[in-house]
Design an enzyme around this catalytic site. Structure first.
Site, short mmCIF file in Angstrom:
data_model
loop_
_atom_site.label_atom_id
_atom_site.label_comp_id
_atom_site.label_asym_id
_atom_site.label_seq_id
_atom_site.Cartn_x
_atom_site.Cartn_y
_atom_site.Cartn_z
N LYS A 36 10.56 -9.94 3.44
CA LYS A 36 11.52 -10.52 2.49
C LYS A 36 11.18 -11.96 2.15
CE LYS A 36 15.36 -7.40 2.55
NZ LYS A 36 16.74 -7.07 2.70
N LYS A 89 7.99 0.68 0.81
CA LYS A 89 9.28 1.36 0.92
C LYS A 89 10.07 1.27 -0.39
CE LYS A 89 12.79 -0.86 2.86
NZ LYS A 89 14.23 -0.70 2.68
N LYS A 108 16.39 -0.94 -2.76
CA LYS A 108 17.40 -0.93 -3.83
C LYS A 108 17.41 -2.18 -4.67
CE LYS A 108 21.05 -1.68 -0.48
NZ LYS A 108 20.56 -2.93 0.08
N1 AQP Z 1 13.33 3.67 1.46
C1 AQP Z 1 14.23 4.00 2.38
N2 AQP Z 1 14.17 5.20 2.98
C2 AQP Z 1 15.08 5.54 3.93
N3 AQP Z 1 16.10 4.74 4.31
C3 AQP Z 1 16.20 3.54 3.73
N4 AQP Z 1 17.07 2.52 3.87
C4 AQP Z 1 16.73 1.53 3.03
N5 AQP Z 1 15.64 1.86 2.32
C5 AQP Z 1 15.29 3.10 2.73
C6 AQP Z 1 18.21 2.52 4.77
O1 AQP Z 1 19.38 2.29 3.98
C7 AQP Z 1 20.25 1.37 4.66
C8 AQP Z 1 20.39 0.13 3.78
O2 AQP Z 1 20.34 -1.01 4.51
P1 AQP Z 1 20.42 -2.48 3.93
O3 AQP Z 1 21.30 -2.56 2.78
O4 AQP Z 1 20.75 -3.34 5.07
O5 AQP Z 1 19.05 -2.88 3.38
P2 AQP Z 1 17.58 -2.59 3.56
O6 AQP Z 1 17.24 -1.86 4.81
O7 AQP Z 1 16.87 -3.88 3.33
O8 AQP Z 1 17.45 -1.59 2.35
P3 AQP Z 1 16.86 -1.87 0.94
O9 AQP Z 1 17.16 -0.67 0.11
O10 AQP Z 1 15.41 -2.24 1.09
O11 AQP Z 1 17.70 -3.10 0.43
P4 AQP Z 1 17.25 -4.41 -0.33
O12 AQP Z 1 16.16 -4.03 -1.29
O13 AQP Z 1 18.50 -4.85 -1.02
O14 AQP Z 1 16.82 -5.37 0.71
C9 AQP Z 1 19.61 1.11 6.01
O15 AQP Z 1 20.07 2.04 6.96
C10 AQP Z 1 18.15 1.35 5.74
O16 AQP Z 1 17.40 1.66 6.89
#
Ligand code: AQP
Length: 336
Positions: free
Chosen positions: A116, A198, A201
């Site tokens: 990040k 990965k 979102k």
């Molecule tokens: N690509 C993925 N495949 C499976 N699981 C995923 N998760 C995130 N991306 C995938 C799971 O969704 C939850 C979201 O957790 P978060 O909001 O704390 O953020 P994150 O892990 O950083 O997810 P993102 O989608 O990558 O968010 P951004 O882009 O906003 O930082 C968790 O359970 C995660 O494991």
């Protein structure tokens, strides 16, 4: 099993970007499966979202939108608590106490911080660095037994376990040491255009992700354009054919079919056939969620009622944990 004897399940998603099919498969879908056998708390972790720059009015709207999407995906407000993290002030309080038990070296090892801070190199702030401590506080505050997450959060969860054990060792048994629940398949859905990364979102390139609220034609188009290799044969080889493997995993988790059976069904067919069918499957899974969402999001009174109830019940548990923590670390109790 009575309500009180059920193990506690806790999970959360930060309201950043667009809730995507990766979050659905890696987290939400499993929340729905596990909610009836657990005393479940699902958080919209808005304080975590502050670690990257947000437009305040959008963040506010997104919190309600995520809540409505949780419900549309199948989280039952009669069964599970849904809570906006900032409504329970003890998350931030516990995070401060736990930060005194967390080493810089541990935080330095976190791969999500490294990833990040590359993505947001204009804003590498202290909260981005200490994010895993707040996540540990989210979990330990409610004495969670089980935490369903995608594979990317495994390292943070291990840290939460270490912090819980350290606190228990230093101050006597206080926290439940949580177990991760990582799905066997779909724990790491990859980006559609860059299958080495990965699916996230808050990716700026929206072609990399399928949002839960993407209209059907957009879903079909994104899957059709997903990057695959130049070969022809449909086989599952994550090392050599990561794009195709990602589509097969998605196909498998959305249909509950084994990958080997899908591969067998597509012998002699082309990638385009698989993509077309997967597009229809994703539309079929997401359409009812979208219908439900469009009804729920209009009913602000209903959503606020869920949040009020969630905050009240969660605060009750959180206050109990915090007063125990403050007493154990040696702070003077509030005079009564
Ligand atoms: N690509 C993925 N495949 C499976 N699981 C995923 N998760 C995130 N991306 C995938 C799971 O969704 C939850 C979201 O957790 P978060 O909001 O704390 O953020 P994150 O892990 O950083 O997810 P993102 O989608 O990558 O968010 P951004 O882009 O906003 O930082 C968790 O359970 C995660 O494991």
């Amino acid at each position: 099993m009575t309500e009180t004897s059920k193990p506690v399940l806790l999970s959360g998603i930060q309201p950043s970007g667009h809730l995507c099919i990766g979050n659905y498969v890696g987290a939400l879908k499993n929340w729905v499966t596990l909610q009836s056998s657990h005393k479940s708390i699902f958080l919209v972790v808005d304080l975590h979202a502050l670690t990257v720059k947000q437009v305040p009015s959008e963040l506010r709207n997104r919190c309600l939108s995520f809540l409505a999407q949780y419900i549309a995906c199948g989280i039952d407000p009669e069964q599970s608590l849904m809570v906006i993290q900032s409504h329970v002030s003890q998350h931030a309080e516990l995070s401060w106490v736990l930060s005194s038990l967390t080493y810089m070296g541990e935080l330095n090892r976190m791969t999500q911080f490294k990833e990040k801070s590359t993505r947001h190199n204009e804003n590498i702030n202290a909260a981005l660095f200490s994010y895993p401590i707040l996540m540990a506080a989210d979990i330990l505050l409610y004495q969670a037994d089980l935490v369903p997450v995608g594979a990317d959060q495994k390292q943070h969860l291990e840290l939460a376990r270490d912090i819980a054990q350290r606190f228990n060792h230093n101050y006597s048994e206080t926290f439940t040491v949580p177990q991760p629940y990582i799905p066997k398949q779909g724990a790491r859905i990859m980006s559609l255009q860059d299958p080495a990364s990965k699916m996230s979102k808050s990716d700026k390139n929206l072609n990399n992700l399928i949002s839960i609220l993407d209209p059907p034609d957009v879903i079909r188009k994104k899957i059709k354009r997903a990057v695959t290799d130049s070969g022809k044969e449909i086989i599952y080889q994550p090392e050599d054919k990561p794009g195709l493997a990602n589509l097969l995993v998605l196909f498998s988790v959305l249909t509950n079919k084994k990958i080997q059976n899908i591969v067998a069904d597509y012998q002699g067919k082309m990638y385009s056939h698989l993509k077309e069918d997967l597009g229809e499957i994703a539309v079929e899974v997401l359409a009812p969620i979208q219908d439900e969402y469009s009804k729920i999001i209009k009913d602000k009174k209903y959503l606020n009622g869920i949040l009020k109830n969630g905050a009240e019940q969660a605060s009750y548990i959180a206050r109990k944990t915090m007063s125990k923590v403050y007493r154990k670390v040696g702070l003077v109790p509030y005079p009564r």
